[in-house]
Design a protein around this motif. Structure first.
Motif: not given
Length: 163
Positions: A127-137
């Motif tokens: 339940d995590y979006s690609y956008d969230e992961i991209r920003l954290v990365r």
């Protein structure tokens, strides 16, 4: 060791850090002119006008969805802009886009999986979006770039005997 690292740092961490490293290498290595010349030939795109418009709205305090709506773009495009901005050295606090708790979970997942690739992280977390992961990365990469920059500047001050 240091000279072998320069091309990688240039591609990953940007022009500013690499210029510092090139200046140090020129001052302390007889063959640095060859390395410096090769590094400075590489092209790095400037931030687009659309990224700069997104930055202006971030500075106004708008959230990701608000920026997307105001700009008539999808949230993923805005997240991509924020990623580019972070990697170019802009200081953006992503806490208002991704909660600190979710950032920590994403970061732990990256460490556990040993990757920063979006798909395996998303598949693992659910339940995590690609956008969230991209920003954290992007935040993690920008942080590493800042640490590298500080280390290079420290080496420059100390001189060649520290390498």
């Amino acid at each position: 060791f240091f000279l072998k690292f320069l091309p990688q740092s240039f591609r990953k961490y940007g022009v500013e850090i690499s210029r510092s490293a090139v200046a140090y290498a020129k001052a302390n290595s007889p063959d640095a002119h060859v390395i410096a010349g090769d590094l400075l030939k590489e092209k790095f795109p400037k931030l687009s006008d659309t990224c700069m418009q997104t930055l202006d709205l971030i500075k106004q305090g708008l959230l990701l969805d608000e920026i997307a709506k105001k700009r008539s773009l999808v949230a993923g495009t805005i997240a991509s802009h924020i990623e580019k901005l972070l990697l170019s050295g802009e200081e953006i606090d992503i806490d208002r886009f991704v909660s600190e708790e979710r950032q920590e979970i994403i970061h732990r997942c990256m460490q556990t999986l040993g990757t920063q690739a979006l798909k395996p992280i998303r598949e693992n977390l659910g339940d995590y979006s690609y956008d969230e992961i991209r920003l954290v990365r992007a935040k993690i990469s920008a942080s590493k770039r800042n640490i590298l920059n500080k280390n290079i500047m420290s080496l420059q001050r100390k001189g060649p005997e520290t390498i």
